[in-house]
Design a protein around this motif. Structure first.
Motif, PDB file in Angstrom:
ATOM      1  N   GLY A 102      22.999  -2.453  44.574  1.00  0.00           N
ATOM      2  CA  GLY A 102      23.639  -1.151  44.758  1.00  0.00           C
ATOM      3  C   GLY A 102      25.152  -1.168  44.565  1.00  0.00           C
ATOM      4  O   GLY A 102      25.704  -0.322  43.838  1.00  0.00           O
ATOM      5  N   PRO A 103      25.857  -2.136  45.177  1.00  0.00           N
ATOM      6  CA  PRO A 103      27.320  -2.128  45.060  1.00  0.00           C
ATOM      7  C   PRO A 103      27.814  -2.204  43.613  1.00  0.00           C
ATOM      8  O   PRO A 103      28.929  -1.776  43.316  1.00  0.00           O
ATOM      9  CB  PRO A 103      27.740  -3.392  45.839  1.00  0.00           C
ATOM     10  CG  PRO A 103      26.631  -3.604  46.832  1.00  0.00           C
ATOM     11  CD  PRO A 103      25.386  -3.167  46.124  1.00  0.00           C
ATOM     12  N   LEU A 104      26.986  -2.711  42.705  1.00  0.00           N
ATOM     13  CA  LEU A 104      27.410  -2.810  41.297  1.00  0.00           C
ATOM     14  C   LEU A 104      27.602  -1.430  40.669  1.00  0.00           C
ATOM     15  O   LEU A 104      28.370  -1.276  39.719  1.00  0.00           O
ATOM     16  CB  LEU A 104      26.357  -3.580  40.480  1.00  0.00           C
ATOM     17  CG  LEU A 104      26.115  -5.043  40.866  1.00  0.00           C
ATOM     18  CD1 LEU A 104      24.975  -5.619  40.040  1.00  0.00           C
ATOM     19  CD2 LEU A 104      27.386  -5.856  40.641  1.00  0.00           C
ATOM     20  N   VAL A 105      26.874  -0.461  41.175  1.00  0.00           N
ATOM     21  CA  VAL A 105      26.964   0.890  40.577  1.00  0.00           C
ATOM     22  C   VAL A 105      27.437   1.936  41.587  1.00  0.00           C
ATOM     23  O   VAL A 105      27.169   3.124  41.443  1.00  0.00           O
ATOM     24  CB  VAL A 105      25.597   1.322  39.971  1.00  0.00           C
ATOM     25  CG1 VAL A 105      25.288   0.532  38.727  1.00  0.00           C
ATOM     26  CG2 VAL A 105      24.475   1.185  40.992  1.00  0.00           C
ATOM     27  N   GLY A 106      28.098   1.494  42.625  1.00  0.00           N
ATOM     28  CA  GLY A 106      28.668   2.447  43.593  1.00  0.00           C
ATOM     29  C   GLY A 106      27.729   2.807  44.737  1.00  0.00           C
ATOM     30  O   GLY A 106      28.036   3.680  45.537  1.00  0.00           O
ATOM     31  N   GLY A 107      26.588   2.155  44.809  1.00  0.00           N
ATOM     32  CA  GLY A 107      25.680   2.362  45.944  1.00  0.00           C
ATOM     33  C   GLY A 107      24.825   3.606  45.827  1.00  0.00           C
ATOM     34  O   GLY A 107      24.813   4.286  44.790  1.00  0.00           O
ATOM     35  N   ALA A 108      24.100   3.891  46.929  1.00  0.00           N
ATOM     36  CA  ALA A 108      23.195   5.050  47.009  1.00  0.00           C
ATOM     37  C   ALA A 108      22.157   5.057  45.892  1.00  0.00           C
ATOM     38  O   ALA A 108      21.897   6.083  45.272  1.00  0.00           O
ATOM     39  CB  ALA A 108      23.981   6.356  47.021  1.00  0.00           C
ATOM     40  N   ILE A 109      21.573   3.882  45.626  1.00  0.00           N
ATOM     41  CA  ILE A 109      20.563   3.833  44.557  1.00  0.00           C
ATOM     42  C   ILE A 109      19.156   3.864  45.118  1.00  0.00           C
ATOM     43  O   ILE A 109      18.198   3.994  44.376  1.00  0.00           O
ATOM     44  CB  ILE A 109      20.727   2.571  43.666  1.00  0.00           C
ATOM     45  CG1 ILE A 109      20.440   1.279  44.466  1.00  0.00           C
ATOM     46  CG2 ILE A 109      22.099   2.518  43.035  1.00  0.00           C
ATOM     47  CD1 ILE A 109      20.254   0.067  43.579  1.00  0.00           C
ATOM     48  N   GLU A 110      19.015   3.738  46.459  1.00  0.00           N
ATOM     49  CA  GLU A 110      17.665   3.480  46.973  1.00  0.00           C
ATOM     50  C   GLU A 110      16.679   4.620  46.718  1.00  0.00           C
ATOM     51  O   GLU A 110      15.506   4.349  46.502  1.00  0.00           O
ATOM     52  CB  GLU A 110      17.672   3.047  48.437  1.00  0.00           C
ATOM     53  CG  GLU A 110      18.177   4.008  49.432  1.00  0.00           C
ATOM     54  CD  GLU A 110      18.082   3.396  50.850  1.00  0.00           C
ATOM     55  OE1 GLU A 110      17.080   2.764  51.166  1.00  0.00           O
ATOM     56  OE2 GLU A 110      19.036   3.581  51.618  1.00  0.00           O
ATOM     57  N   ASN A 111      17.164   5.855  46.741  1.00  0.00           N
ATOM     58  CA  ASN A 111      16.241   6.970  46.505  1.00  0.00           C
ATOM     59  C   ASN A 111      15.637   6.918  45.113  1.00  0.00           C
ATOM     60  O   ASN A 111      14.429   6.975  44.940  1.00  0.00           O
ATOM     61  CB  ASN A 111      16.948   8.314  46.704  1.00  0.00           C
ATOM     62  CG  ASN A 111      16.887   8.750  48.159  1.00  0.00           C
ATOM     63  OD1 ASN A 111      16.348   8.038  49.000  1.00  0.00           O
ATOM     64  ND2 ASN A 111      17.453   9.893  48.451  1.00  0.00           N
ATOM     65  N   TRP A 112      16.502   6.844  44.102  1.00  0.00           N
ATOM     66  CA  TRP A 112      15.967   6.844  42.739  1.00  0.00           C
ATOM     67  C   TRP A 112      15.404   5.488  42.352  1.00  0.00           C
ATOM     68  O   TRP A 112      14.493   5.395  41.543  1.00  0.00           O
ATOM     69  CB  TRP A 112      16.979   7.360  41.721  1.00  0.00           C
ATOM     70  CG  TRP A 112      18.281   6.619  41.602  1.00  0.00           C
ATOM     71  CD1 TRP A 112      19.467   6.947  42.184  1.00  0.00           C
ATOM     72  CD2 TRP A 112      18.543   5.434  40.830  1.00  0.00           C
ATOM     73  NE1 TRP A 112      20.444   6.056  41.835  1.00  0.00           N
ATOM     74  CE2 TRP A 112      19.908   5.107  40.997  1.00  0.00           C
ATOM     75  CE3 TRP A 112      17.778   4.617  40.010  1.00  0.00           C
ATOM     76  CZ2 TRP A 112      20.506   4.009  40.393  1.00  0.00           C
ATOM     77  CZ3 TRP A 112      18.377   3.517  39.400  1.00  0.00           C
ATOM     78  CH2 TRP A 112      19.722   3.220  39.589  1.00  0.00           C
ATOM     79  N   PHE A 113      15.899   4.435  42.970  1.00  0.00           N
ATOM     80  CA  PHE A 113      15.381   3.106  42.679  1.00  0.00           C
ATOM     81  C   PHE A 113      13.892   3.023  43.055  1.00  0.00           C
ATOM     82  O   PHE A 113      13.098   2.406  42.350  1.00  0.00           O
ATOM     83  CB  PHE A 113      16.189   2.053  43.443  1.00  0.00           C
ATOM     84  CG  PHE A 113      15.836   0.634  43.096  1.00  0.00           C
ATOM     85  CD1 PHE A 113      16.275   0.068  41.909  1.00  0.00           C
ATOM     86  CD2 PHE A 113      15.055  -0.132  43.944  1.00  0.00           C
ATOM     87  CE1 PHE A 113      15.940  -1.244  41.582  1.00  0.00           C
ATOM     88  CE2 PHE A 113      14.713  -1.434  43.627  1.00  0.00           C
ATOM     89  CZ  PHE A 113      15.158  -2.003  42.436  1.00  0.00           C
ATOM     90  N   ALA A 114      13.526   3.698  44.161  1.00  0.00           N
ATOM     91  CA  ALA A 114      12.132   3.710  44.593  1.00  0.00           C
ATOM     92  C   ALA A 114      11.242   4.334  43.517  1.00  0.00           C
ATOM     93  O   ALA A 114      10.140   3.851  43.235  1.00  0.00           O
ATOM     94  CB  ALA A 114      12.004   4.493  45.898  1.00  0.00           C
TER      95      ALA A 114
END
Lengths: 438, 312
Positions: free
Chosen positions: B276-288
């Motif tokens: 997440g930190p590589l792209v500014g975080g908050a990826i978990e919703n769409w990553f799922a």
């Protein structure tokens, strides 16, 4: 002059907009639309805000007979904190010729900013919306006093410095900003980054996706980082979960500070006792002990005219909207000093906003001494000279635990002016010369 | 370019190896979150399994159940009685749904039934708000929310309780479907309404049973999520967290909901913390969802879904 010439002349004036007589004006009233969210996921925040507005405007009508004799009419439109619905509400209520609007959503504010100069409706986004619009030279129709997100972030850093023993003590400290992953949540980041550079503290930015029901990954990172301070810019369920997660990992709650949209009664309820010690920024005092509250009880709730529950009076967001509504009313009153005690146009009310001067004496007259700081707005500074403070939750109520904090204006203002140029360019605005406007 | 490859393919793994206790904490966090998602996904699975209907209102059913429970608790009803009364309300709701929504639409296309559940969603949301108000409510049923540390790994008691509850519930449901007569009848109805009817399986009863069971699952999910965030209208949005679980696990598999939940929970936590930190975080919703779609490419019916073969 013959009757025919008079009639033709009058008709020409009306067609040219010279006599913009609206329905509310014709009835001798001023119309203010209320975009509210009493239902939906954000209703716990929206209800006290809506009640605060309705109560204060009704109080002015009931107690004072209106603003200098001119009654306020208002109508609520439910938008569920949804930008699309909010704009629809605005468009619908625009037919009633409003003079100002309080969008109560950053998303809606951004949509209304380009419409304001066209529709001649003042947009007052109190403590939210587009920070850059505080530069009145570029955005004459938008006001965000008493403070912007950027000023707030700088006041937070100043508070941390005060707790640590001075600005020089910030060096090497670790501060984490947990923010709602939206334009609103990101607003404080540039200011925090600038201050981190200047004062050599380590800043970590952690985004939380909407709605923020699940934040485990964020708080795992907090556990590993072990910051000295946490600043939260959240809204809705994100706030409640954040406070609960902070407590669950055993983080010192008095080192967690929410912004002023992350520090209401509903934000701390789910965590129960574990929320004790949690802090947040604010610019309006909490509690129901002010004279204005006595009036609200006496003139409204004792007579069954209150908008909500009596025990909701004095809640953080209720008080915020009471202050907001008071500033609206005082801006109109200011405009009346120039244009007379009559229903006014949006243009005239805009002048009132731009020349608003709320003194300590005036606050006392309004029964709000201590509820907010005196405020002065100018042509170029639509943020005014507001100050913030820190409040702390003791398990039952919010208590003020700091003095009024002056934002770091020499950092904020230049950034704000630069941002205003960028934002204004997008809208093809030109800068006006405030020296020529009086 | 080398830096990017290093940041994506090497650094996260070095980070994991460098701090194994933290990695374990992330994995446990993922397992707990995943089981919480499974709780919501289970409700969808039950109804889809028995009626082929994707119940759009499942998230609101969680909210409605939690609102009812907390509403009763606020009025001084003891916990056990409040739970019993809430169960009764959810069963009554199942009867009402069968009588007024499903029965008139029997033999209609699934899309029609799906649309009906959309209507049900908005009705329940508004009705719940009218009945219990819109404020955030604290749900306290005595589950502790403290954390303890085992060998440097912090574990939250509430999440642990939720995980154990979810595991128990799944075991019970799996046994219900596999071992009981009514469970087999449910599966028969899911396969073919008309064939099931022809051998004497009462469709109406089956629908009431399955919606009641989904209602009970909603109570458990509402309890756990409500204890985590307070009972409020955002609870209905947790349905969004269940969707990737369903895509991955299959819409008609109870074990699939659990395994899917675990994969999504662990995947999104590991993804968020290490990448997440590589792209500014908050990826978990769409990553799922990305994770679920990746699985979908390999197995369109989901991990445990039944492969549909139709004669043409």
């Amino acid at each position: 002059m013959t009757l025919r010439v008079l009639l033709v002349g009058t008709l020409a004036l009306i067609l040219a907009g010279g006599l913009p007589l609206t329905k509310a004006q014709a009835a001798g009233e001023i119309f203010i639309p209320l975009l509210v969210y009493r239902t939906g996921p954000y209703a716990p925040n929206g209800i006290p805000i809506a009640n605060g507005a309705a109560d204060y405007f009704t109080l002015v009508n009931e107690r004072d007979g209106g603003i200098n004799g001119v009654k306020i009419t208002f109508e609520e439109c439910e938008d569920q904190y949804d930008t699309k619905q909010g704009v629809e509400c605005y468009e619908r209520l625009k037919a009633k010729s409003p003079v100002l609007v309080n969008p109560y959503s950053t998303g809606i504010t951004y949509q209304l900013i380009p419409r304001a100069p066209v529709d001649k409706v003042v947009v007052h986004s109190m403590g939210y919306g587009m920070t850059a619009s505080a530069d009145g030279r570029w955005f004459p129709w938008v006001f965000n006093f008493p403070m912007t997100y950027w000023s707030q972030a700088s006041a937070f850093v100043k508070y941390v410095a005060l707790q640590e023993g001075g600005m020089d003590k910030l060096k090497g400290k670790k501060i984490a900003h947990i923010y709602h992953n939206s334009p609103y949540g990101k607003e404080a980041n540039p200011t925090l980054e600038e201050l981190a550079r200047r004062h050599a503290f380590e800043l970590t930015l952690l985004a939380v996706d909407h709605p923020g029901q699940e934040q485990k990954a964020t708080w795992l990172q907090i556990r590993r980082l072990n910051p000295d301070w946490i600043y939260i810019s959240g809204w809705g369920v994100m706030n409640q979960v954040a406070v609960k997660e902070a407590a669950a990992i055993g983080f010192k709650m008095d080192r967690v500070v929410g912004n002023w949209w992350t520090g209401t009664e509903v934000d701390v309820i789910p965590a129960g006792d574990a929320a004790k010690g949690y802090k947040s920024m604010n610019f309006n005092a909490p509690g129901a002990g002010f004279k204005v509250h006595q009036d609200i009880n006496k003139f409204l709730y004792d007579k069954g005219k209150g908008a909500g529950r009596r025990d909701g009076i004095g809640e953080v967001l209720y008080n915020r909207m009471v202050v907001n509504a008071m500033l609206n009313v005082e801006a109109i009153r200011t405009a009346m000093t120039k244009y007379g005690n009559k229903p006014l146009t949006g243009e005239q009310v805009r002048w009132g906003f731009e020349n608003l001067d709320i003194t300590e004496k005036r606050l006392e007259e309004l029964g709000m001494k201590g509820m907010m700081r005196p405020l002065r707005v100018t042509c170029d500074n639509h943020e005014g000279n507001g100050l913030a403070f820190v409040q702390q939750w003791d398990g039952k109520k919010w208590n003020i635990v700091s003095d009024w904090i002056e934002p770091i204006r020499d950092v904020v203002r230049p950034k704000l002016e630069a941002a205003a140029v960028d934002e204004a360019k997008k809208l093809n605005y030109t800068m006006r010369d405030c020296a020529k406007e009086k | 370019m080398v830096d990017v490859v290093y940041a994506v393919l090497v650094a996260p793994f070095k980070d994991m190896a460098g701090s194994p206790a933290f990695l374990v904490e992330v994995l446990i966090g993922g397992v707990f979150a995943g089981l919480m998602y499974s709780l919501v996904a289970l409700g969808f699975v039950l109804i889809f399994k028995a009626s082929g209907v994707f119940n759009f209102a499942q998230g609101v059913m969680v909210l409605f159940a939690a609102l009812t429970l907390v509403g009763l608790l606020e009025r001084g009803v003891p916990v056990v009685l409040a739970l019993a009364l809430t169960t009764a309300v959810m069963v009554a709701l199942a009867f009402a749904i069968e009588r007024f929504v499903l029965r008139p639409l029997v033999n209609q296309e699934h899309i029609i039934l799906f649309m009906a559940t959309i209507g049900l969603n908005f009705f329940l949301e508004g009705f719940g708000e009218m009945l219990w108000g819109a404020n955030v409510k604290k749900l306290d049923i005595g589950i502790p929310d403290r954390s303890f540390v085992v060998r440097g790994v912090q574990i939250n008691e509430l999440e642990l309780t939720a995980a154990v509850t979810a595991a128990l519930l799944v075991t019970l449901l799996a046994m219900f479907f596999q071992k009981t007569r009514i469970g087999r009848a449910l599966r028969a109805v899911a396969d073919d309404h008309e064939a099931a009817l022809s051998i004497g399986i009462p469709l109406k009863t089956i629908w009431v049973v399955v919606w009641s069971v989904a209602g009970v699952v909603a109570i458990v999910a509402g309890l756990m999520w409500g204890a985590k965030s307070g009972v409020q209208f955002s609870l209905s949005l947790i349905a969004l967290k269940a969707l990737p679980v369903l895509i991955l696990g299959g819409f008609e598999s109870v074990p699939g909901a659990i395994v899917g939940g675990l994969i999504i929970g662990i995947g999104e936590k590991v993804g968020e913390v290490y990448w997440g930190p590589l792209v500014g975080g908050a990826i978990e919703n769409w990553f799922a969802y990305v994770l679920a779609l990746a699985f979908l490419l390999a197995r369109p019916q989901g991990l445990f879904g039944e492969k549909i073969i139709e004669r043409v």
